[in-house]
Design a protein around this motif. Structure first.
Motif, PDB file in Angstrom:
ATOM      1  N   LEU A 197       0.826  -1.209   0.000  1.00 36.85           N
ATOM      2  CA  LEU A 197       0.000   0.000   0.000  1.00 36.85           C
ATOM      3  C   LEU A 197       0.859   1.258   0.000  1.00 36.85           C
ATOM      4  CD1 LEU A 197      -2.814   1.252   0.125  1.00 36.85           C
ATOM      5  CD2 LEU A 197      -2.741   0.987   2.618  1.00 36.85           C
ATOM      6  N   ASN A 198       1.892   1.274   0.846  1.00 39.15           N
ATOM      7  CA  ASN A 198       2.775   2.439   0.876  1.00 39.15           C
ATOM      8  C   ASN A 198       3.533   2.610  -0.439  1.00 39.15           C
ATOM      9  OD1 ASN A 198       2.553   4.168   2.987  1.00 39.15           O
ATOM     10  ND2 ASN A 198       4.274   3.360   4.132  1.00 39.15           N
ATOM     11  N   LYS A 199       3.932   1.514  -1.037  1.00 39.24           N
ATOM     12  CA  LYS A 199       4.630   1.577  -2.322  1.00 39.24           C
ATOM     13  C   LYS A 199       3.738   2.227  -3.379  1.00 39.24           C
ATOM     14  CE  LYS A 199       7.805  -1.457  -4.711  1.00 39.24           C
ATOM     15  NZ  LYS A 199       8.282  -2.819  -4.856  1.00 39.24           N
ATOM     16  N   ALA A 200       2.468   1.844  -3.408  1.00 42.50           N
ATOM     17  CA  ALA A 200       1.524   2.438  -4.354  1.00 42.50           C
ATOM     18  C   ALA A 200       1.305   3.913  -4.050  1.00 42.50           C
ATOM     19  CB  ALA A 200       0.199   1.680  -4.314  1.00 42.50           C
ATOM     20  N   LYS A 201       1.174   4.250  -2.781  1.00 44.59           N
ATOM     21  CA  LYS A 201       0.968   5.656  -2.403  1.00 44.59           C
ATOM     22  C   LYS A 201       2.152   6.515  -2.820  1.00 44.59           C
ATOM     23  CE  LYS A 201      -2.347   5.396   1.339  1.00 44.59           C
ATOM     24  NZ  LYS A 201      -3.361   6.199   0.696  1.00 44.59           N
ATOM     25  N   PHE A 202       3.370   6.039  -2.596  1.00 44.26           N
ATOM     26  CA  PHE A 202       4.529   6.846  -2.957  1.00 44.26           C
ATOM     27  C   PHE A 202       4.725   6.921  -4.467  1.00 44.26           C
ATOM     28  CE2 PHE A 202       5.600   6.625   1.528  1.00 44.26           C
ATOM     29  CZ  PHE A 202       5.972   7.941   1.743  1.00 44.26           C
ATOM     30  N   ALA A 203       4.275   5.929  -5.199  1.00 41.47           N
ATOM     31  CA  ALA A 203       4.313   6.027  -6.664  1.00 41.47           C
ATOM     32  C   ALA A 203       3.385   7.145  -7.132  1.00 41.47           C
ATOM     33  CB  ALA A 203       3.914   4.694  -7.293  1.00 41.47           C
ATOM     34  N   ILE A 204       2.214   7.249  -6.528  1.00 43.07           N
ATOM     35  CA  ILE A 204       1.280   8.323  -6.872  1.00 43.07           C
ATOM     36  C   ILE A 204       1.836   9.670  -6.442  1.00 43.07           C
ATOM     37  CG2 ILE A 204      -1.007   9.279  -6.381  1.00 43.07           C
ATOM     38  CD1 ILE A 204      -1.997   6.346  -6.241  1.00 43.07           C
ATOM     39  N   ILE A 205       2.426   9.733  -5.254  1.00 48.07           N
ATOM     40  CA  ILE A 205       3.026  10.985  -4.769  1.00 48.07           C
ATOM     41  C   ILE A 205       4.101  11.463  -5.742  1.00 48.07           C
ATOM     42  CG2 ILE A 205       4.551  11.926  -2.971  1.00 48.07           C
ATOM     43  CD1 ILE A 205       2.861  10.261  -0.946  1.00 48.07           C
ATOM     44  N   GLN A 206       4.931  10.548  -6.216  1.00 49.49           N
ATOM     45  CA  GLN A 206       5.987  10.944  -7.149  1.00 49.49           C
ATOM     46  C   GLN A 206       5.424  11.393  -8.498  1.00 49.49           C
ATOM     47  OE1 GLN A 206       8.937   7.827  -7.115  1.00 49.49           O
ATOM     48  NE2 GLN A 206       9.788   8.540  -5.186  1.00 49.49           N
ATOM     49  N   GLU A 207       4.306  10.817  -8.913  1.00 49.14           N
ATOM     50  CA  GLU A 207       3.660  11.275 -10.145  1.00 49.14           C
ATOM     51  C   GLU A 207       3.108  12.687  -9.982  1.00 49.14           C
ATOM     52  OE1 GLU A 207       3.318  10.056 -13.356  1.00 49.14           O
ATOM     53  OE2 GLU A 207       4.891   8.713 -12.640  1.00 49.14           O
ATOM     54  N   ILE A 208       2.510  12.954  -8.826  1.00 50.50           N
ATOM     55  CA  ILE A 208       1.988  14.302  -8.562  1.00 50.50           C
ATOM     56  C   ILE A 208       3.133  15.295  -8.510  1.00 50.50           C
ATOM     57  CG2 ILE A 208       0.774  15.754  -6.891  1.00 50.50           C
ATOM     58  CD1 ILE A 208      -0.879  13.281  -6.116  1.00 50.50           C
ATOM     59  N   GLU A 209       4.262  14.895  -7.920  1.00 45.88           N
ATOM     60  CA  GLU A 209       5.417  15.793  -7.817  1.00 45.88           C
ATOM     61  C   GLU A 209       5.921  16.262  -9.175  1.00 45.88           C
ATOM     62  OE1 GLU A 209       8.461  13.851  -5.540  1.00 45.88           O
ATOM     63  OE2 GLU A 209       7.749  14.736  -3.672  1.00 45.88           O
ATOM     64  N   LYS A 210       5.713  15.474 -10.206  1.00 50.26           N
ATOM     65  CA  LYS A 210       6.151  15.870 -11.542  1.00 50.26           C
ATOM     66  C   LYS A 210       5.423  17.111 -12.034  1.00 50.26           C
ATOM     67  CE  LYS A 210       7.506  11.222 -12.916  1.00 50.26           C
ATOM     68  NZ  LYS A 210       7.192  10.066 -13.763  1.00 50.26           N
ATOM     69  N   LYS A 211       4.247  17.376 -11.467  1.00 51.34           N
ATOM     70  CA  LYS A 211       3.471  18.556 -11.833  1.00 51.34           C
ATOM     71  C   LYS A 211       3.712  19.736 -10.885  1.00 51.34           C
ATOM     72  CE  LYS A 211       0.573  16.736 -15.006  1.00 51.34           C
ATOM     73  NZ  LYS A 211       0.138  17.286 -16.240  1.00 51.34           N
ATOM     74  N   LEU A 212       4.498  19.520  -9.837  1.00 53.59           N
ATOM     75  CA  LEU A 212       4.791  20.558  -8.854  1.00 53.59           C
ATOM     76  C   LEU A 212       6.195  21.121  -9.091  1.00 53.59           C
ATOM     77  CD1 LEU A 212       3.342  18.839  -5.651  1.00 53.59           C
ATOM     78  CD2 LEU A 212       2.293  20.671  -6.989  1.00 53.59           C
ATOM     79  N   PRO A 213       6.487  22.282  -8.521  1.00 53.57           N
ATOM     80  CA  PRO A 213       7.810  22.899  -8.739  1.00 53.57           C
ATOM     81  C   PRO A 213       8.978  22.070  -8.197  1.00 53.57           C
ATOM     82  CG  PRO A 213       6.305  24.476  -7.725  1.00 53.57           C
ATOM     83  CD  PRO A 213       5.596  23.165  -7.780  1.00 53.57           C
TER      84      PRO A 213
END
Length: 155
Positions: free
Chosen positions: A85-101
């Motif tokens: 579950l944490n692995k999936a959450k951090f994959a999503i977090i890293q995808e969102i980070e690509k759109k952030l500064p």
């Protein structure tokens, strides 16, 4: 991950969702830590409970050890689920980070994986993998106790 963004580019709302998801990942890690604390306390109780039955040890040690093995397996299984579950959450977090500064988590992870930021880079073992070893060690210990008890009782 292409379905993640739905062509929505509001950075403020994206940041709020990012923050919410990071907090959610932290809560999962806290729950996993509580799970570890619970199972360590439970197994400590089992081991100390064995000392109470000194005179009738053979009658109680095998059932207690079998139950201990079952609990250790359940602990390991729950850790696997939390890790996934944490692995999936951090994959999503890293995808969102690509759109952030700033890509803070991705940068932190890439820095950590470099040789100069670890004590022994050739033997990297993540904490989540390391914590999953303890239930197996407990199962092995319980199984050894069962074998020793059975052997000593029948000899």
């Amino acid at each position: 991950m292409n379905r993640l963004f739905n062509n929505y580019e509001d950075r403020n709302e994206l940041f709020q969702q990012y923050r919410m998801f990071v907090e959610s990942a932290e809560r999962i890690s806290e729950r996993r830590n509580h799970l570890n604390t619970f199972f360590i306390a439970l197994h400590s109780l089992f081991v100390s409970g064995l000392s109470l039955f000194k005179s009738e040890i053979f009658a109680y040690i095998i059932p207690i050890c079998v139950f201990g093995c079952i609990l250790a397996f359940l602990w390991w299984y729950m850790l696997c689920n939390y890790r996934a579950l944490n692995k999936a959450k951090f994959a999503i977090i890293q995808e969102i980070e690509k759109k952030l500064p700033l890509n803070l988590y991705a940068t932190e992870w890439s820095l950590y994986k470099t040789k100069k930021h670890r004590m022994n880079p050739s033997r990297y073992l993540s904490f989540s993998r390391l914590e999953m070893v303890l239930p197996w060690l407990l199962m092995a210990t319980y199984l050894c106790l069962i074998i020793i008890t059975y052997y000593n009782h029948n000899v």
